[in-house]
Design an enzyme around this catalytic site. Structure first.
Site, PDB file in Angstrom:
ATOM      1  N   ARG A  88     -10.182 -11.493   2.695  1.00 48.96           N
ATOM      2  CA  ARG A  88     -11.145 -12.491   2.212  1.00 48.96           C
ATOM      3  C   ARG A  88     -10.564 -13.893   2.230  1.00 48.96           C
ATOM      4  NH1 ARG A  88     -11.835  -9.138  -3.222  1.00 48.96           N
ATOM      5  NH2 ARG A  88     -11.381  -7.512  -1.679  1.00 48.96           N
ATOM      6  N   LYS A 132       0.847  -1.196   0.000  1.00 51.69           N
ATOM      7  CA  LYS A 132       0.000   0.000   0.000  1.00 51.69           C
ATOM      8  C   LYS A 132       0.885   1.249   0.000  1.00 51.69           C
ATOM      9  CE  LYS A 132      -3.848  -1.807   2.827  1.00 51.69           C
ATOM     10  NZ  LYS A 132      -4.977  -1.648   1.912  1.00 51.69           N
TER      11      LYS A 132
HETATM   12  N1  BES Z   1      -7.955  -3.753   4.964  1.00 54.63           N
HETATM   13  C1  BES Z   1      -8.198  -3.349   3.639  1.00 54.63           C
HETATM   14  C2  BES Z   1      -9.504  -2.594   3.479  1.00 54.63           C
HETATM   15  C3  BES Z   1      -9.618  -1.262   4.177  1.00 54.63           C
HETATM   16  C4  BES Z   1      -9.321  -0.085   3.492  1.00 54.63           C
HETATM   17  C5  BES Z   1     -10.090  -1.174   5.460  1.00 54.63           C
HETATM   18  C6  BES Z   1      -9.473   1.131   4.122  1.00 54.63           C
HETATM   19  C7  BES Z   1     -10.232   0.050   6.093  1.00 54.63           C
HETATM   20  C8  BES Z   1      -9.929   1.201   5.419  1.00 54.63           C
HETATM   21  C9  BES Z   1      -8.247  -4.563   2.705  1.00 54.63           C
HETATM   22  O1  BES Z   1      -7.460  -5.635   3.052  1.00 54.63           O
HETATM   23  C10 BES Z   1      -7.787  -4.111   1.352  1.00 54.63           C
HETATM   24  O2  BES Z   1      -6.647  -3.770   1.231  1.00 54.63           O
HETATM   25  N2  BES Z   1      -8.690  -4.123   0.378  1.00 54.63           N
HETATM   26  C11 BES Z   1      -8.368  -3.720  -0.944  1.00 54.63           C
HETATM   27  C12 BES Z   1      -8.920  -4.760  -1.909  1.00 54.63           C
HETATM   28  C13 BES Z   1      -8.433  -4.605  -3.307  1.00 54.63           C
HETATM   29  C14 BES Z   1      -6.955  -4.905  -3.417  1.00 54.63           C
HETATM   30  C15 BES Z   1      -9.215  -5.530  -4.186  1.00 54.63           C
HETATM   31  C16 BES Z   1      -9.016  -2.361  -1.174  1.00 54.63           C
HETATM   32  O3  BES Z   1     -10.110  -2.139  -0.655  1.00 54.63           O
HETATM   33  O4  BES Z   1      -8.410  -1.538  -1.830  1.00 54.63           O
HETATM   34 MN    MN Z   2      -5.468  -5.440   2.251  1.00 53.41          MN
END
Ligand code: BES
Ligand code: MN
Ligand code: ZN
Length: 424
Positions: free
Chosen positions: A278, A203
């Protein structure tokens, strides 16, 4: 602050036509439970600003049906995560006595603060091991911690794969509560990614901030065990399953293009290592299904898309069962923890198809991210009585909102308690 039935000297508050008269500030009668909670929170905010150590609040004119909520609002608003602050901000020390409903509100507060403290704590403290340690401190609830060996034997291949990049191994915490004469069995599942860097699909800093709170779902589920510990009684049998892992980039991390064979036989192509939650949840849902539960409920800070779509105050809810969704909505309107039902549109399943495996964990098309994640989960649980709550928004706030503080809010635990209390 002293909440009492009687007025003494000092700051006086009461309910009635809004305004200041005869040394007493009158608060408008609340119009709903949530309004009562928010009024309580505003009052606490005022007392904190004034650095008032004590205030007298007459609840006489407050309708009985709003008492509990008002007290909850007062107490839930008096939170700050100051464990690591050498110089703590001086605050009004909140203590309440006398008034009916206080012990109940205090128990709710203790449970919610327990969840908030876990969520807000440092990721090196609350890692899979640290979380497990907290979980095993209970006496009234049976808690089991599964290590890597157990995870392998029980098919938690997604959790093992995600956790591989960290030097702190993944775990699962499972608690069981079985009251005598239980007629229903409810399994609760919580995402416990104790830090989500994104993994090799790292990230950017702006989005990594706050990712120590990516175990908010697991913390809310553990909060139910904490509630039992605090004396809450439920009629249903409850099983809590919390898969725990750190998602980090390293020489041992899982990679985009890896393929994981899950315990139900489905193969998953890793399209993006940041869609890790997931994978943990899929393991837990497969496991949950084998419990022969009446209902399975999962909570997860699963997608940024849920936050984009609904904002920070609302959780996205998914279910194939209208009755269960209605029940959860009723619990939500009681506790003020907002949920909004979203569609599990099977038309979108097409985009989860993988060229190299049965399914992929993400799609680079950016639309409907929260729905896509929910559809993915649906491939790992067959029963209709399943509720998925994507709590990425309300689990952690960027700024406080009435009795919800900035940072970890403890979202979901009151909702679960309310839902469980509805089971006769
Ligand atoms: N933990 C994150 C989701 C999240 C984002 C929670 C902001 C709280 C605040 C999750 O694991 C994630 O990174 N999701 C990605 C999925 C994508 C790569 C398909 C996302 O939401 O960008
Ligand atoms: Mn994630
Ligand atoms: Zn995550």
């Amino acid at each position: 602050m002293k909440i009492d039935e009687y007025r003494k000297k000092g700051l006086n508050f009461a309910f009635g036509r809004e305004g200041f008269r005869d040394g007493t500030y009158y608060l408008e009668t609340p119009s709903s439970k949530e309004d009562a909670r928010r009024k309580g929170a505003v009052l606490t905010g005022v007392l904190k600003k004034l650095k008032a150590g004590e205030a007298n609040i007459s609840l006489e004119k407050l309708p009985v049906k709003f008492r509990q909520s008002f007290l909850e609002g007062c107490l839930l608003a008096d939170y700050s995560f100051s464990k690591y602050k050498k110089e703590r901000d001086k605050e009004a020390v909140l203590y309440v006595k006398g008034a009916k409903g206080v012990p109940e509100a205090e128990r709710i507060r203790d449970v919610v603060f327990f969840v908030r403290d876990i969520v807000n704590d440092a990721p090196d403290k609350v890692n899979p091991e640290g979380f497990s340690k907290i979980a095993t401190s209970f006496k009234k609830v049976k808690v089991f911690v599964g290590d890597e060996g157990w995870l392998r034997e029980n098919g938690f291949y997604g959790t093992l794969t995600v956790g591989r990049g960290s030097s702190v191994p993944p775990r699962v915490v499972i608690f069981r509560y079985k009251p005598e004469g239980a007629r229903k069995k409810i399994v609760l599942v919580g995402k416990g990614v104790t830090f989500d860097s994104g993994g090799l699909d790292l990230k950017p800093p702006k989005y990594m901030k706050g990712m120590h709170m990516d175990m908010s779902g697991a913390a809310a589920v553990l909060g139910v065990a904490r509630a039992v510990e605090a004396g809450f009684k439920f009629n249903a049998e409850i099983v809590g399953i919390m898969p725990l892992a750190e998602n980090l980039p390293s020489a041992t991390s899982y990679k985009p293009a890896d393929v994981i064979e899950m315990a139900n036989g489905k193969t998953v192509e890793v399209e993006n290592t940041d869609a890790e939650g997931r994978l943990l949840l899929a393991d837990a849902l497969i496991y949950a299904e084998k419990e022969n539960a009446d209902v399975v409920i999962d909570l997860a800070t699963l997608t940024g898309a849920a936050v984009v779509g609904l904002g920070e105050l609302v959780a996205a809810m998914y279910s194939r069962d209208d009755g269960e969704a209605d029940k959860m909505e009723r619990a939500s309107s009681e506790t003020g923890e907002l949920v909004w039902r979203m569609p599990l549109l099977k038309e979108y399943k097409e985009d989860l198809k993988s060229k190299r495996a049965d399914i992929k964990n993400a799609d680079y098309g950016r639309s409907g991210g929260s729905i896509m994640a929910a559809l993915f989960l649906g491939e790992f649980i067959n029963k209709d009585k399943w509720i998925h709550l994507d709590i990425a928004g309300p689990a952690m706030l960027s700024k406080s909102f009435y009795y919800m503080p900035e940072g970890g809010t403890g979202f979901g635990v009151r909702l679960l308690i309310q839902y469980l209390r509805g089971e006769k």
